[in-house]
Motif scaffolding. Structure first.
Motif, short mmCIF file in Angstrom:
data_model
loop_
_atom_site.label_atom_id
_atom_site.label_comp_id
_atom_site.label_asym_id
_atom_site.label_seq_id
_atom_site.Cartn_x
_atom_site.Cartn_y
_atom_site.Cartn_z
N LYS A 188 -13.59 7.84 -7.61
CA LYS A 188 -13.73 6.97 -6.32
C LYS A 188 -12.44 7.12 -5.50
O LYS A 188 -11.20 7.14 -5.72
CB LYS A 188 -13.55 5.58 -6.66
N ALA A 189 -12.52 7.33 -3.96
CA ALA A 189 -11.67 7.25 -2.85
C ALA A 189 -11.07 5.97 -2.56
O ALA A 189 -11.92 5.13 -2.18
CB ALA A 189 -12.05 8.24 -1.82
N PHE A 190 -9.99 5.74 -2.98
CA PHE A 190 -9.62 4.19 -2.69
C PHE A 190 -8.17 4.26 -2.43
O PHE A 190 -7.28 5.25 -2.64
CB PHE A 190 -9.72 3.51 -4.02
N GLN A 191 -7.78 3.09 -1.46
CA GLN A 191 -6.32 3.22 -1.05
C GLN A 191 -5.56 2.54 -2.37
O GLN A 191 -5.99 1.34 -2.65
CB GLN A 191 -6.40 2.31 0.31
N ARG A 232 -3.20 10.99 -6.56
CA ARG A 232 -4.25 9.67 -6.85
C ARG A 232 -5.15 10.24 -7.81
O ARG A 232 -5.70 9.84 -8.61
CB ARG A 232 -4.74 9.00 -5.76
N HIS A 277 -12.35 15.82 3.81
CA HIS A 277 -12.62 14.69 4.32
C HIS A 277 -14.03 14.28 3.77
O HIS A 277 -14.90 15.07 4.30
CB HIS A 277 -12.69 14.67 5.87
N ARG A 305 0.84 -1.40 -0.03
CA ARG A 305 -0.08 0.01 0.02
C ARG A 305 0.84 1.29 -0.15
O ARG A 305 1.81 1.35 0.54
CB ARG A 305 -0.79 0.07 1.17
N THR A 346 -7.91 8.81 5.85
CA THR A 346 -7.28 7.53 5.09
C THR A 346 -7.59 8.08 3.62
O THR A 346 -8.36 8.82 3.22
CB THR A 346 -8.22 6.54 5.36
N PHE A 347 -7.01 7.28 2.78
CA PHE A 347 -7.18 7.45 1.07
C PHE A 347 -8.67 7.01 1.02
O PHE A 347 -9.48 7.66 -0.01
CB PHE A 347 -6.51 6.27 0.63
N GLU A 348 -9.46 6.24 1.61
CA GLU A 348 -10.70 5.87 1.38
C GLU A 348 -11.69 6.86 1.90
O GLU A 348 -12.96 7.04 1.62
CB GLU A 348 -11.38 4.66 2.34
N ASN A 349 -11.29 8.02 2.77
CA ASN A 349 -12.28 9.05 3.28
C ASN A 349 -11.64 10.51 2.86
O ASN A 349 -12.30 11.60 3.35
CB ASN A 349 -12.55 8.98 4.74
N CYS A 350 -10.59 10.65 2.16
CA CYS A 350 -10.03 11.83 1.71
C CYS A 350 -9.87 12.04 0.25
O CYS A 350 -9.70 11.03 -0.51
CB CYS A 350 -8.49 12.05 2.23
#
Ligand SMILES: [Zn+2]
Length: 188
Positions: A159-162, A99, A118, A88, A129-133
């Motif tokens: 899409k917010a993804f890691q 990203r 956020h 990751r 986190t990547f999923e929420n930012c």
């Protein structure tokens, strides 16, 4: 399979030309993307018989005995190596912006200096986190305030993804324009 190590070979190719492509794409034996390497290192890998050239550039380089070599654009390792590219990417503001391709997730603008939004606000328990930012321009960030996207009626265009390191590098190459070559070769 062995872990990947930088070759400690001294190279004879000393002169760098103006405007030449200095970075070559290095693929694993299975054609998955590994890294970008400097052309000097590329020649070292070629000299050691570690790689085969998949595609050349039109650029040539002359060694100390006057022999000309084409600078490779894409090379492939002969032996498959284990990689860290499924790991990751670390969370940083800069990495979120990369990203999101330096575009606001809500309005798509690239003009302004971007901030980090956020999606679920911090005040509502949203995590950093990547999923929420996501990347957001200041105007959108201000407009959204402490609300969720549905409350603010502001919808995400991405899409917010890691990302894995591999996914992250692909985005970087898209930005550099190398992606098309890799796609053509079937790497992505
Ligand atoms: Zn915006």
């Amino acid at each position: 399979m062995t872990a990947y190590q930088a070759p400690g070979v001294f190279c004879q190719f000393g002169i760098q030309r103006e405007n030449m492509m200095t970075q070559c794409v290095l693929l694993n034996a299975d054609y998955s993307f590994l890294n970008m390497v400097h052309w000097k290192r590329a020649f070292c890998l070629m000299a050691k018989g570690k790689v085969e050239v998949v595609r050349d550039t039109q650029q040539t380089i002359r060694n100390s005995s006057g022999k000309e070599f084409k600078v490779p654009a894409v090379m492939r390792l002969i032996k498959l190596i284990r990689t860290i590219y499924r790991s990751r990417v670390a969370f940083t503001k800069r990495n979120v912006l990369t990203r999101d391709r330096f575009q606001c997730a809500y309005c798509g603008t690239r003009k302004e200096k971007l901030s980090i939004d956020h999606i679920i606000p911090k005040s509502r328990g949203g995590q950093t986190t990547f999923e929420n930012c996501v990347a957001a321009c200041k105007a959108c960030n201000l407009k959204k305030g402490g609300r969720t996207p549905s409350e603010a009626k502001m919808y995400l265009n991405l899409k917010a993804f890691q990302p894995t390191i591999s996914e992250f590098l692909r985005i970087k190459f898209e930005n550099l324009g190398v992606y098309e070559v890799l796609k053509e070769l079937g790497v992505y």
